[in-house]
Design a protein around this motif. Structure first.
Motif, PDB file in Angstrom:
ATOM      1  N   ASP A 153      19.525   6.381   6.762  1.00  0.00           N
ATOM      2  CA  ASP A 153      20.179   4.863   6.896  1.00  0.00           C
ATOM      3  C   ASP A 153      19.586   3.846   5.907  1.00  0.00           C
ATOM      4  OD1 ASP A 153      21.553   2.715   8.378  1.00  0.00           O
ATOM      5  OD2 ASP A 153      19.768   2.314   9.358  1.00  0.00           O
ATOM      6  N   GLY A 154      20.428   3.257   5.122  1.00  0.00           N
ATOM      7  CA  GLY A 154      20.192   2.514   4.073  1.00  0.00           C
ATOM      8  C   GLY A 154      20.106   3.190   2.786  1.00  0.00           C
ATOM      9  N   ILE A 201      28.115   5.545  -0.787  1.00  0.00           N
ATOM     10  CA  ILE A 201      27.073   5.243  -1.529  1.00  0.00           C
ATOM     11  C   ILE A 201      26.774   6.806  -2.052  1.00  0.00           C
ATOM     12  CG2 ILE A 201      24.866   4.817  -1.570  1.00  0.00           C
ATOM     13  CD1 ILE A 201      24.980   2.753   0.264  1.00  0.00           C
ATOM     14  N   THR A 229      23.622   1.157   6.681  1.00  0.00           N
ATOM     15  CA  THR A 229      24.379   1.664   6.364  1.00  0.00           C
ATOM     16  C   THR A 229      25.446   2.591   7.208  1.00  0.00           C
ATOM     17  OG1 THR A 229      23.225   3.365   5.411  1.00  0.00           O
ATOM     18  CG2 THR A 229      23.892   1.883   3.808  1.00  0.00           C
ATOM     19  N   ARG A 255      22.305  -0.460  12.114  1.00  0.00           N
ATOM     20  CA  ARG A 255      22.672   0.576  10.990  1.00  0.00           C
ATOM     21  C   ARG A 255      22.751  -0.447   9.588  1.00  0.00           C
ATOM     22  NH1 ARG A 255      25.099   5.351  12.723  1.00  0.00           N
ATOM     23  NH2 ARG A 255      24.961   5.862  10.392  1.00  0.00           N
ATOM     24  N   TYR A 259      21.800  -5.425  -0.406  1.00  0.00           N
ATOM     25  CA  TYR A 259      22.103  -5.146   1.071  1.00  0.00           C
ATOM     26  C   TYR A 259      23.613  -5.569   0.976  1.00  0.00           C
ATOM     27  CZ  TYR A 259      22.760  -5.749   6.072  1.00  0.00           C
ATOM     28  OH  TYR A 259      23.622  -5.867   7.124  1.00  0.00           O
ATOM     29  N   THR A 260      24.474  -4.539   1.498  1.00  0.00           N
ATOM     30  CA  THR A 260      25.858  -4.778   1.562  1.00  0.00           C
ATOM     31  C   THR A 260      26.434  -4.330   3.014  1.00  0.00           C
ATOM     32  OG1 THR A 260      25.933  -4.141  -0.933  1.00  0.00           O
ATOM     33  CG2 THR A 260      27.826  -3.608   0.667  1.00  0.00           C
ATOM     34  N   LEU A 262      30.296   3.397   4.767  1.00  0.00           N
ATOM     35  CA  LEU A 262      29.527   2.846   3.675  1.00  0.00           C
ATOM     36  C   LEU A 262      28.392   4.018   3.008  1.00  0.00           C
ATOM     37  CD1 LEU A 262      28.819   0.574   1.797  1.00  0.00           C
ATOM     38  CD2 LEU A 262      27.110  -0.338   3.574  1.00  0.00           C
ATOM     39  N   LYS A 263      27.725   4.610   3.999  1.00  0.00           N
ATOM     40  CA  LYS A 263      26.882   5.519   3.513  1.00  0.00           C
ATOM     41  C   LYS A 263      27.553   6.656   2.572  1.00  0.00           C
ATOM     42  CE  LYS A 263      24.882   8.172   6.615  1.00  0.00           C
ATOM     43  NZ  LYS A 263      23.746   8.264   7.979  1.00  0.00           N
ATOM     44  N   GLU A 288      30.317  -3.984   4.895  1.00  0.00           N
ATOM     45  CA  GLU A 288      31.728  -3.770   4.781  1.00  0.00           C
ATOM     46  C   GLU A 288      32.595  -3.855   6.291  1.00  0.00           C
ATOM     47  OE1 GLU A 288      32.421  -0.141   1.504  1.00  0.00           O
ATOM     48  OE2 GLU A 288      32.417   0.494   3.637  1.00  0.00           O
ATOM     49  N   SER A 302      13.247   2.583   6.415  1.00  0.00           N
ATOM     50  CA  SER A 302      14.315   1.732   7.132  1.00  0.00           C
ATOM     51  C   SER A 302      13.921   0.773   7.918  1.00  0.00           C
ATOM     52  CB  SER A 302      15.586   2.911   7.590  1.00  0.00           C
ATOM     53  OG  SER A 302      15.982   3.699   6.554  1.00  0.00           O
ATOM     54  N   SER A 332      28.227  -8.253  -0.344  1.00  0.00           N
ATOM     55  CA  SER A 332      26.728  -7.691  -0.814  1.00  0.00           C
ATOM     56  C   SER A 332      25.876  -9.031  -1.164  1.00  0.00           C
ATOM     57  CB  SER A 332      26.625  -7.334  -2.511  1.00  0.00           C
ATOM     58  OG  SER A 332      27.328  -5.925  -2.312  1.00  0.00           O
TER      59      SER A 332
END
Length: 326
Positions: free
Chosen positions: A28-29, A83, A75, A73, A192-193, A79-80, A195, A169, A279
């Motif tokens: 996570d992250g 990435i 990410t 979370r 840090y983003t 999103l995870k 969505e 995290s 972001s």
């Protein structure tokens, strides 16, 4: 890249993904500590000409065991996956984590998941990875299982930042909750983003000369309420600098739900229905209640100027930050 949702009622893993190098963890992250584990898996896979896979678990185990307090979370799964795709993985395996799975023994996990289903040739994970019922399986167990069953095991030591502190995290969540997004970026290795889908609002910003793209974040989000300098990225990859407000809009409502409202610089058009990314580059100030809309607009102009100044000098923190935010 394939995002594969494991379901016991479905067929086997596709042939081209079998025998791969598997990085295991929640990730996570996908922070700098995680990236050392993930990059090791990518390097080994490249050396062998094998597929590089990530095995992760959905939902987050803490959410299963404490559903009344779901974990924030950094990410969420989509999103995870994006990435990890940017890092170069062939597939992300999102294995369902539920109470039944949590009762699976460590030996059962090795046999059912790593061998019979994934047919893994190498497992890469952090030095403190535990698995199986009651966390009975640890590094020594995993290495012994690899020797007995013909797969390699690589354990990666904890990554420490420039201050010799272990990145976690949990600490990054704390930073985001304090609005310290610049400090969080140093730990993540990227800004840090979030969505979410752009939704309709009351269009008050448009009447004030500041039309915004509104996004509803998950209720467990712990981002500090306030005003931020941000970069907004559309699904087609185009991006715009902007200034965003996250909070309950106390000047215009007495009981609003938390909302992320982003004013995009030098943009006009319809964004409704798009799943976009925002972001965070810097926290400008906390959310305030103003004595009327005129005072609010004066402050919004100051916020815009400050955000433009901050964003004019930003540079990528690295390759991952460049892919996400530039």
């Amino acid at each position: 890249m394939t995002v594969f949702h494991r379901n016991a009622t479905k067929g086997p893993l596709p042939e081209h993904l079998r025998g791969g190098v598997i990085a295991i963890g929640n990730f996570d992250g996908v922070h700098r500590g995680h990236q050392t584990v993930l990059q090791r898996a990518l390097d080994i896979a490249a050396e062998r000409g094998a597929p590089a896979l990530v095995l992760t678990f959905e939902p987050h185990p803490r959410t299963v065991f404490r559903p009344q307090t779901p974990v924030f979370r950094l990410t969420p799964a989509p999103l995870k996956a994006r990435i990890l795709e940017g890092m170069g993985f062939s597939a992300v395996i999102e294995y369902p984590f539920d109470r039944s799975f949590s009762e699976l023994s460590a030996a059962g996990f090795i046999r059912a998941v790593l061998l019979d289903w994934l047919h893994g040739s190498q497992v890469v994970t952090g030095f403190d990875f535990h698995f199986g019922k009651g966390r009975e399986g640890g590094p020594a167990f995993l290495m012994a299982a690899g020797e007995d069953n013909g797969f390699g095991v690589t354990l990666v030591d904890a990554f420490r930042d420039e201050n010799a502190s272990v990145i976690s995290s949990s600490f990054i969540r704390k930073l985001v909750g304090e609005g310290a997004v610049a400090e969080a970026a140093g730990q993540l290795g990227y800004r840090y983003t979030v969505e979410a889908e752009v939704i309709g609002g009351k269009r008050l910003g448009r009447t004030l000369g500041y039309p915004t793209a509104n996004m509803q974040l998950p209720p467990e989000t712990e981002l500090r309420n306030g005003i931020y300098a941000v970069r907004f990225r559309r699904p087609d990859g185009s991006h715009y600098d902007g200034v965003a407000s996250y909070g309950r809009r106390p000047t215009v409502t007495s009981n609003g739900a938390p909302l992320l409202e982003t004013f995009l610089f030098d943009f006009s058009g319809d964004l409704y229905g798009e799943v976009a990314a925002v972001s965070f580059f810097g926290h400008l100030r906390d959310e305030l209640k103003f004595d009327g809309l005129d005072a609010l607009v004066v402050q919004m102009k100051r916020d815009e100027e400050e955000a433009r100044t901050l964003l004019s000098g930003v540079r990528p923190l690295g390759g991952l930050d460049r892919r996400l935010c530039f």
